[in-house]
Every structure is written in C-alpha cells, then in structure tokens.
Design a protein around this motif. Structure first.
Motif, PDB file in Angstrom:
ATOM      1  N   ALA A   1       7.993  77.430 -24.524  1.00  0.00           N
ATOM      2  CA  ALA A   1       9.385  77.496 -24.969  1.00  0.00           C
ATOM      3  C   ALA A   1      10.279  78.078 -23.876  1.00  0.00           C
ATOM      4  O   ALA A   1      11.388  77.587 -23.638  1.00  0.00           O
ATOM      5  CB  ALA A   1       9.483  78.330 -26.246  1.00  0.00           C
ATOM      6  N   GLU A   2       9.793  79.103 -23.185  1.00  0.00           N
ATOM      7  CA  GLU A   2      10.587  79.725 -22.124  1.00  0.00           C
ATOM      8  C   GLU A   2      10.788  78.768 -20.942  1.00  0.00           C
ATOM      9  O   GLU A   2      11.881  78.694 -20.376  1.00  0.00           O
ATOM     10  CB  GLU A   2       9.932  81.025 -21.667  1.00  0.00           C
ATOM     11  N   VAL A   3       9.738  78.041 -20.577  1.00  0.00           N
ATOM     12  CA  VAL A   3       9.849  77.086 -19.465  1.00  0.00           C
ATOM     13  C   VAL A   3      10.797  75.948 -19.839  1.00  0.00           C
ATOM     14  O   VAL A   3      11.635  75.535 -19.027  1.00  0.00           O
ATOM     15  CB  VAL A   3       8.459  76.556 -19.045  1.00  0.00           C
ATOM     16  N   CYS A   4      10.691  75.449 -21.061  1.00  0.00           N
ATOM     17  CA  CYS A   4      11.585  74.375 -21.502  1.00  0.00           C
ATOM     18  C   CYS A   4      13.032  74.854 -21.501  1.00  0.00           C
ATOM     19  O   CYS A   4      13.936  74.133 -21.066  1.00  0.00           O
ATOM     20  CB  CYS A   4      11.192  73.881 -22.893  1.00  0.00           C
ATOM     21  N   ASP A   5      13.261  76.081 -21.965  1.00  0.00           N
ATOM     22  CA  ASP A   5      14.605  76.634 -21.986  1.00  0.00           C
ATOM     23  C   ASP A   5      15.156  76.769 -20.567  1.00  0.00           C
ATOM     24  O   ASP A   5      16.301  76.394 -20.291  1.00  0.00           O
ATOM     25  CB  ASP A   5      14.596  77.990 -22.696  1.00  0.00           C
TER      26      ASP A   5
END
Length: 86
Positions: free
Chosen positions: A19-23
């Motif tokens: 989720a952090e990488v996608c964000d």
C-alpha cells in the motif's frame, strides 16, 4: 502453517508495504512533470514487483483472494504503463 502467527505477520507487513509503495507511486505519477522518465520507470517497476510479491504472499490465505487479484491487476497496469514509456 500458512495461517500461523508468523506467516500472518509477514502477510500483514507485505500488505502495508505494498500500500505504501502504491501510494508513493501515485504521488510520483501525479508530479511526473517534475520527475524524469528514468525515475518514473524505477518507481513503477518497484510498484509492479511489490504488487507481484504481495499477490504471492496473499495466495493461499482464505479471504485474501480478492486482495491477491487486486495486486495482480495493479502489477498488470504497471506493466502496461511501462510499455508506453520510451
């Protein structure tokens, strides 16, 4: 044991990281006029790889089938976007 506490923690961490990488990738893409293409390519490839790793981590966990498929769909979108770059 795929449902054991250690594996559950690994899957949870992988989900948070994904989720952090996608964000972060969305932020880079929204500012693409300020970021060179090489940096965009690296970021999107990182996102693609993280999504694939996360999908594999979610495989075999009951209730995580839709999450694994969402990760694969995001990885496909990253692959398609990379193909549009020079």
């Amino acid at each position: 044991d795929p449902d054991g506490p250690e594996n559950q923690e690994l899957v949870r961490r992988k989900g948070i990281m994904c989720a952090e990488v996608c964000d972060a990738t969305c932020r880079v893409l929204s500012e693409q006029n300020q970021v060179d293409e090489a940096a965009i390519r690296i970021q999107v490839e990182w996102c693609r790889q993280m999504c694939l790793e996360s999908a594999q981590a979610f495989d075999g966990h009951s209730g995580a089938e839709e999450t694994a498929e969402a990760c694969r769909a995001c990885a496909r979108a990253c692959t398609e976007f990379l193909a549009t770059l020079n």
